[in-house]
Enzyme design. Sequence first.
Site, PDB file in Angstrom:
ATOM      1  N   LEU A 161      55.416  12.405-104.359  1.00 46.84           N
ATOM      2  CA  LEU A 161      56.466  13.162-104.463  1.00 46.84           C
ATOM      3  C   LEU A 161      56.191  14.386-105.310  1.00 46.84           C
ATOM      4  O   LEU A 161      56.505  15.679-105.176  1.00 46.84           O
ATOM      5  CB  LEU A 161      58.041  12.542-105.126  1.00 46.84           C
ATOM      6  N   GLY A 164      51.763  15.103-112.179  1.00 48.25           N
ATOM      7  CA  GLY A 164      51.924  15.746-113.402  1.00 48.25           C
ATOM      8  C   GLY A 164      50.605  15.647-114.031  1.00 48.25           C
ATOM      9  O   GLY A 164      49.596  14.939-113.582  1.00 48.25           O
ATOM     10  N   GLY A 165      50.584  15.883-115.425  1.00 46.60           N
ATOM     11  CA  GLY A 165      49.499  15.593-116.171  1.00 46.60           C
ATOM     12  C   GLY A 165      49.051  14.309-116.517  1.00 46.60           C
ATOM     13  O   GLY A 165      47.806  14.169-116.706  1.00 46.60           O
ATOM     14  N   GLY A 167      50.118  11.798-114.514  1.00 35.28           N
ATOM     15  CA  GLY A 167      50.098  10.765-113.344  1.00 35.28           C
ATOM     16  C   GLY A 167      50.715  11.293-112.063  1.00 35.28           C
ATOM     17  O   GLY A 167      51.346  12.405-111.933  1.00 35.28           O
ATOM     18  N   CYS A 168      51.119  10.569-111.382  1.00 34.13           N
ATOM     19  CA  CYS A 168      51.876  10.795-110.059  1.00 34.13           C
ATOM     20  C   CYS A 168      53.101  10.189-109.819  1.00 34.13           C
ATOM     21  O   CYS A 168      53.501   9.144-110.405  1.00 34.13           O
ATOM     22  CB  CYS A 168      51.092  10.682-108.687  1.00 34.13           C
ATOM     23  N   LYS A 183      57.084   6.503-111.198  1.00 33.07           N
ATOM     24  CA  LYS A 183      56.063   7.393-111.966  1.00 33.07           C
ATOM     25  C   LYS A 183      55.092   6.507-112.489  1.00 33.07           C
ATOM     26  O   LYS A 183      55.445   5.733-113.261  1.00 33.07           O
ATOM     27  CB  LYS A 183      56.844   8.450-113.066  1.00 33.07           C
ATOM     28  N   ASP A 289      60.151  20.480-122.987  1.00 34.10           N
ATOM     29  CA  ASP A 289      59.160  20.576-121.772  1.00 34.10           C
ATOM     30  C   ASP A 289      60.296  20.946-120.709  1.00 34.10           C
ATOM     31  O   ASP A 289      60.085  20.561-119.349  1.00 34.10           O
ATOM     32  CB  ASP A 289      58.436  19.243-121.568  1.00 34.10           C
TER      33      ASP A 289
END
Length: 449
Positions: A161, A164-165, A167-168, A183, A289
């Site tokens: 989906l 990110g820095g 992982g997926c 995640k 963030d």
Amino acid sequence: MKVLILVVPVLIFSSPLLSFPVDVKPNPPVSDPVLPTEKEPPAFPTSSPGVEAQSPGEAAVRAVHHQDINKKILIALVVSATLLGGILLLLSCFWFYRLKKLKSSDTKANQNSNAAKGVSLGPILDKITSSKAFGKKGSIALIEYPLLVAATSNFNEDNILGEGGLGCVYKAQFSDNFHAAVKRLHGKWQDSEREFENEVDLLSKIKHQNIVSILGYCIHGETRFLVYELMQNGSLESHLHGPSHGSTLTWHLRMKIALDVARLRCISELTRGLEYLHERCNPPVIHRDLKSANILLDSTYNAKLSDFGLAISGGNPNKNSIKLSGTLGYVAPEYLLDGKLTEKSDVYAFGVILLELLIGRRPVEKITEAQCQSIVTWAMPQLTDRSKLPKIVDPAIRNKMDLKHLYQVAAVAVLCVQPEPSYRPLITDVLHSFIPLVPVELGGSLKVA
């Protein structure tokens, strides 16, 4: 166990194998020695009324009588041993039944506790191995790794989906009617463990219908997994900068998303998004963030905040005790240059998101191979010019809004991205300025003809 210790010795010593019959065979009669005397003893009568003479036959009868008594004693011992064995068996059965009942009641109590705390995994609830998170991280379900492998088709690339820095994020299908987002945080990065623990800790304490719910976690070797509710419409970033280029988001939907980030509704009271984190949480929480990629949309485009791995709770943190983190383009200048972090840092990031919604450009865009330009630097001179502002609006919504509303949103964005933190508004003020811009049916107060 004390009962067992007392009963076993009795059973052993009362066993028939250890009972010995008593030898009662009569000895031959021994005659009294006759002492020599000078005179014969006086004659006694052979019988008298008070004395009964004994004979060999009478001794045999007494021996038989003793044998009968020994047999009765032996039978009594056998019966006693049998009764004790039965009692011991009953006690053992009762002991195991009690243990089984206690185990069953503990399992049921854990399930009821999970339901009361909002941890609901639907069809996979029976697969959860434990409802207690490690350490002091509240009560978030521990999910078995093989279940995640099966639900994501062994983490197939087709189920990704987002990335990110650390992982997926994968789409997971646990049943026909139950989907979630998983995640995966790779343990090879030093920050992954810290962000994993931080997110589990915060989201176990912060429960709100407009903050993405965490359903569970998994630890497999050095890899960490977080399981969230699935947001069907993905991230705001994918809508604005993906293949659709913002065509799926109307002006009113964009204003609703901005309002949702600043305001969240509870059943009992009115609370607010960033205001909820900054003013209602004790101590306050700084997201650190906030960006369009971390604003997720459900099936009806309700916005929810996600990714609290970098969030900090505890008021004004010491700049020397935290690592500079965030996403380029959203980081407030005072935090980037001096390490100063406050709630106004989130307000700056919120202003950048407003510019994305208005203009449709990314926070940072590459001009040349060696030069980049931020959306704040590029848009600031034009946001305050009413003649230029309509020309820089995202083409997907250009000329589709009331200009008065456009100027108002632009003015709020300009205030939020001020370099000086004290010039930025409180998120509460931002909230009240957006409510009149959103139609009633979308959660605002605007009545659309």
